[in-house]
Motif scaffolding. Structure first.
Motif, PDB file in Angstrom:
ATOM      1  N   PRO A 143       0.772  -0.985  -0.185  1.00  0.00           N
ATOM      2  CA  PRO A 143       0.068   0.091   0.208  1.00  0.00           C
ATOM      3  C   PRO A 143       0.415   1.354   0.457  1.00  0.00           C
ATOM      4  O   PRO A 143       0.675   2.229  -0.359  1.00  0.00           O
ATOM      5  N   LYS A 144       2.054   1.796   0.672  1.00  0.00           N
ATOM      6  CA  LYS A 144       2.504   2.334   0.840  1.00  0.00           C
ATOM      7  C   LYS A 144       3.311   2.573  -1.362  1.00  0.00           C
ATOM      8  O   LYS A 144       2.639   3.508  -1.212  1.00  0.00           O
ATOM      9  N   THR A 145       3.473   1.492  -1.808  1.00  0.00           N
ATOM     10  CA  THR A 145       4.526   2.098  -2.538  1.00  0.00           C
ATOM     11  C   THR A 145       3.407   2.290  -3.515  1.00  0.00           C
ATOM     12  O   THR A 145       3.666   3.147  -4.531  1.00  0.00           O
ATOM     13  N   ALA A 146       2.523   1.668  -3.386  1.00  0.00           N
ATOM     14  CA  ALA A 146       0.792   2.181  -4.441  1.00  0.00           C
ATOM     15  C   ALA A 146       0.571   3.623  -4.472  1.00  0.00           C
ATOM     16  O   ALA A 146       0.315   4.104  -5.132  1.00  0.00           O
ATOM     17  N   SER A 147       0.613   3.782  -2.895  1.00  0.00           N
ATOM     18  CA  SER A 147       0.265   5.205  -2.136  1.00  0.00           C
ATOM     19  C   SER A 147       0.536   6.306  -3.272  1.00  0.00           C
ATOM     20  O   SER A 147       0.482   7.628  -3.336  1.00  0.00           O
ATOM     21  N   VAL A 148       2.018   5.765  -2.716  1.00  0.00           N
ATOM     22  CA  VAL A 148       3.173   7.009  -3.474  1.00  0.00           C
ATOM     23  C   VAL A 148       2.968   7.216  -5.180  1.00  0.00           C
ATOM     24  O   VAL A 148       2.763   8.404  -5.137  1.00  0.00           O
ATOM     25  N   VAL A 149       2.976   6.214  -5.369  1.00  0.00           N
ATOM     26  CA  VAL A 149       2.837   6.186  -6.809  1.00  0.00           C
ATOM     27  C   VAL A 149       1.613   7.201  -7.791  1.00  0.00           C
ATOM     28  O   VAL A 149       1.200   8.269  -8.329  1.00  0.00           O
ATOM     29  N   LEU A 150       0.265   6.796  -7.090  1.00  0.00           N
ATOM     30  CA  LEU A 150      -0.653   6.917  -7.248  1.00  0.00           C
ATOM     31  C   LEU A 150      -1.203   8.460  -6.366  1.00  0.00           C
ATOM     32  O   LEU A 150      -1.955   9.477  -7.313  1.00  0.00           O
ATOM     33  N   ASN A 151      -0.886   8.874  -5.818  1.00  0.00           N
ATOM     34  CA  ASN A 151      -0.692  10.203  -4.645  1.00  0.00           C
ATOM     35  C   ASN A 151       0.421  11.925  -5.411  1.00  0.00           C
ATOM     36  O   ASN A 151      -0.271  12.387  -6.181  1.00  0.00           O
ATOM     37  N   PHE A 152       1.563  11.285  -5.676  1.00  0.00           N
ATOM     38  CA  PHE A 152       2.920  11.957  -5.933  1.00  0.00           C
ATOM     39  C   PHE A 152       2.727  11.408  -7.106  1.00  0.00           C
ATOM     40  O   PHE A 152       2.419  13.141  -7.819  1.00  0.00           O
TER      41      PHE A 152
END
Length: 233
Positions: A143-152
């Protein structure tokens, strides 16, 4: 704020304002949340770089990323590379065998989804939860890796929870103390207003580094005095 109180959007906005008073406002840089269609491959590059960054210092991530994109001409070459050769190329990032496998699985999943293109542009049209689900279905993409890509990259409202964000959020009562990292992502996404996802991510990291550290925290600041429940406060 009492640790027995429930957090809601209004109280999260108060926390954001208090952090801004202490650390200053946060503005997105030009490469965070930019037009996702401007460079279709940029999201893939960010995903690969974020995989490299898992459990390693920023400088080693930079060195590994530079070595990777110098050694291989494009994403197709990375996907088809000899596993041991790829692992050796990114060794400075740590866990080279695992990260090489994760990168190649991610690239294969993207190519198969798009019918041959190395682009994550299709995620832009998806609801945030669906886009996160697509990414985390790739083994090794959490979830952290996915959230970095999706938010940033896409500007989607999902909080990337690193060690600083998780520690500070638990001390402030934003997240249940016993929550797993995945649960912490879910709990923060449920209470943080969409427009505060990125700035609060940055502010919580800054506060965790400068004051609310894992060891010997400096609690002599108005934010910790108001919100923190750690033993030092």
């Amino acid at each position: 704020m009492s640790m027995t109180e429930e957090w809601d959007a209004a109280s999260v906005r108060d926390l954001h304002d208090d952090l801004v008073s202490l650390h200053g406002p946060v503005e997105r840089t030009s490469d965070h949340g930019a037009d996702a269609s401007a460079d279709p491959g940029e999201g893939v590059r960010q995903l690969v770089t974020t995989i490299l960054s898992q459990n390693v210092a920023d400088e080693n991530t930079r060195r590994a990323s530079e070595a990777l994109f110098t050694a291989y001409s494009d994403f197709a070459a990375i996907e088809s590379a000899d596993h041991d050769e790829l692992a050796d190329t990114i060794r400075v990032a740590g866990l080279p065998d695992q990260k090489a496998a994760r990168i190649q699985r991610a690239l294969a999943a993207i190519r198969e989804e798009t019918g041959g293109a190395y682009s994550l542009a299709f995620l832009d049209a998806m609801p945030t939860d669906e886009a996160k689900g697509w990414l985390t279905d790739i083994k090794g993409v959490g979830p952290k890796t996915a959230s970095v890509v999706l938010n940033f990259h896409f500007g989607k409202p999902t909080m990337a929870v690193d060690t600083h964000v998780e520690r500070v959020s638990k001390r402030f009562g934003l997240v249940t103390e016993s929550a797993t990292n995945k649960r912490a992502h879910d709990e923060l996404d449920a209470i943080i207003p969409d427009e505060l996802t990125y700035p609060l991510h940055v502010l919580l990291i800054t506060h965790g580094r400068e004051f609310c550290s894992a060891r010997s925290p400096d609690c002599a600041n108005p934010v910790c005095e108001r919100y923190c429940s750690c033993e030092e406060c």
